[in-house]
Design an enzyme around this catalytic site. Sequence first.
Site, PDB file in Angstrom:
ATOM      1  N   GLU A 173       7.533   1.812  15.413  1.00 51.43           N
ATOM      2  CA  GLU A 173       8.342   2.386  14.353  1.00 51.43           C
ATOM      3  C   GLU A 173       8.321   3.904  14.503  1.00 51.43           C
ATOM      4  O   GLU A 173       7.401   4.482  15.069  1.00 51.43           O
ATOM      5  CB  GLU A 173       7.821   1.958  12.983  1.00 51.43           C
ATOM      6  CG  GLU A 173       7.918   0.458  12.779  1.00 51.43           C
ATOM      7  CD  GLU A 173       7.670   0.019  11.344  1.00 51.43           C
ATOM      8  OE1 GLU A 173       8.618  -0.484  10.716  1.00 51.43           O
ATOM      9  OE2 GLU A 173       6.538   0.188  10.857  1.00 51.43           O
ATOM     10  N   GLU A 183       4.120  -4.486  12.509  1.00 51.59           N
ATOM     11  CA  GLU A 183       3.081  -3.456  12.387  1.00 51.59           C
ATOM     12  C   GLU A 183       1.976  -4.081  11.556  1.00 51.59           C
ATOM     13  O   GLU A 183       2.134  -4.300  10.354  1.00 51.59           O
ATOM     14  CB  GLU A 183       3.658  -2.193  11.738  1.00 51.59           C
ATOM     15  CG  GLU A 183       2.814  -0.963  11.969  1.00 51.59           C
ATOM     16  CD  GLU A 183       1.758  -0.787  10.892  1.00 51.59           C
ATOM     17  OE1 GLU A 183       0.587  -1.163  11.157  1.00 51.59           O
ATOM     18  OE2 GLU A 183       2.090  -0.293   9.819  1.00 51.59           O
ATOM     19  N   CYS A 228      -3.463   0.616   6.957  1.00 46.92           N
ATOM     20  CA  CYS A 228      -3.715  -0.065   8.223  1.00 46.92           C
ATOM     21  C   CYS A 228      -4.409   0.841   9.228  1.00 46.92           C
ATOM     22  O   CYS A 228      -5.135   0.374  10.095  1.00 46.92           O
ATOM     23  CB  CYS A 228      -2.403  -0.583   8.797  1.00 46.92           C
ATOM     24  SG  CYS A 228      -1.146   0.695   9.013  1.00 46.92           S
ATOM     25  N   ASN A 278       0.807  -1.222   0.000  1.00 49.04           N
ATOM     26  CA  ASN A 278       0.000   0.000   0.000  1.00 49.04           C
ATOM     27  C   ASN A 278       0.841   1.273   0.000  1.00 49.04           C
ATOM     28  O   ASN A 278       0.515   2.236  -0.689  1.00 49.04           O
ATOM     29  CB  ASN A 278      -0.992  -0.007   1.174  1.00 49.04           C
ATOM     30  CG  ASN A 278      -0.327  -0.171   2.517  1.00 49.04           C
ATOM     31  OD1 ASN A 278       0.680  -0.861   2.657  1.00 49.04           O
ATOM     32  ND2 ASN A 278      -0.882   0.453   3.534  1.00 49.04           N
TER      33      ASN A 278
END
Length: 507
Positions: free
Chosen positions: A476, A264, A298, A166
Amino acid sequence: MSLAPSPLSPLTELQTTRYGLFIDNQQVEPADGAYLDVLNPATGRVWAQVPDASLADVDRAVASARAAFEGEWADWRAADRAAFLIRFGQAIADHADEIAQLQVDENGKLIREMAGQARLMPEYFNYYAGLAQMPTGHTNPLHLKQMLNYTVREPLGVVAAITPWNSPLLLLVWKLGPALAAGCTVIAKPSEITPVSTIRIAELAAECGLPPGVFNVVTGYGQPSGTALTTHPGVDKIAFTGSTATGQAIAAAAGRSLKSLSLELGGKSPNIVFEDADLTSAVNGLIAGIFGASGQTCMAGSRILVQRSVYDRVVEELAERAERITVGDPQDDRSEMGTIACRPQYDKVLHYIDVAKGEGARLVAGGTPATVDGFEGGLFLRPTVFADVRNDMQIAQEEVFGPIAAVIPFEDEDDAVRIANDTQFGLAAGVWTGNVQRAHRVAGKLRAGTVWINNYRKTGYNTPFGGYKQSGVGRENGPDALREYTEEKSVWVDMGQGVKDPFNPRA
């Protein structure tokens, strides 16, 4: 077809370009000669081919990364790594239009969104260039006399960075920046849907003076190459962004060899609108939260929770706004939503539309494919809004990863928090209210790694991103991300008269 360092846009050229694996700072052919096609989701055309890496190819990439980690790269000072990151960031800035175009060709997202990400990426490298030279250890006061204890942080080793389709480059940069700053070497495994852009920035890294083997790229399907990386004894850490199901499989595989992990994963993020919110601003945020990137993110605000007193008004405005969104050519700046990235994902989103109808959700906008003149083979969908959704419906509990908003009514603050937290995920959430006390009170009760108040879908290089529950492990971005790529060592030094005989203390 021959190996080529630079692609041709499928919107201007019909030629198919073949790429190689990127190992030891050069493109190389796969050991068994297997390639896979890369399609443009807006045109349906094959525009590139990349290797479908075998186990032998993975072994070669890992050996290259290990040799670099134990060789020339280990001799680079923190200042040298910082200088490289700044050069690398500048190279990306100089090629921002090119790498933005590559990503549009791969995943069909809007050129303006991909260009914005490309222009932002250098700032991540500049940030980690600064952190690379920051002190990372400390001395500890001890209960023992004549002893000194200090800690140092050392690079963890060889990192497998497995990235999704994505936002292929930005999400790689989230891993690559801190990994290189820490002194690790990296093997990137991009999605088979979006591999070319990753190969291109690996070339840029080599051109900026990165030693061979420090940054390699292995392309192909998750099986066998992805699985081989997650189980390879020469890989010390796995940094993965993708679905929760895949993350669970990776965690199980990595657990057998106790590899370090950062994951993630998925989300089903609630975007909560209270009756005292600025509804015009809130609706803008709701639209951006779920229809930005065609919902393929996400952190998408896919569950829209609206207080009962303003529910009908918000549903009406959402539906009207969704119907006005321009779905079209991702290259056209007038387009407001591009394509779904690939056929399996397109079919998955259509399936969830049927499921939602079957469960009794009320369709108030979209719900069908979109037709774009000149792009009859494109994977376009109309922005979709379902109202009167119950939180136990599949459409509210499972990550769709597409342009579908599920609107759920709530009664009061406690009800909103209960519904928001009633999910296996905990990646993000939004709160829209004019009451500052309520804003912070609700933010404190939400089980989510990121909470936006009166805004949505913002991230930054110096602030952490990650999830609670099944939305991930680790963080992150920000200074903590650098720690994810290091090991901490404790060093004890005798400052006294040496060690006495432990069995004869009077001696």
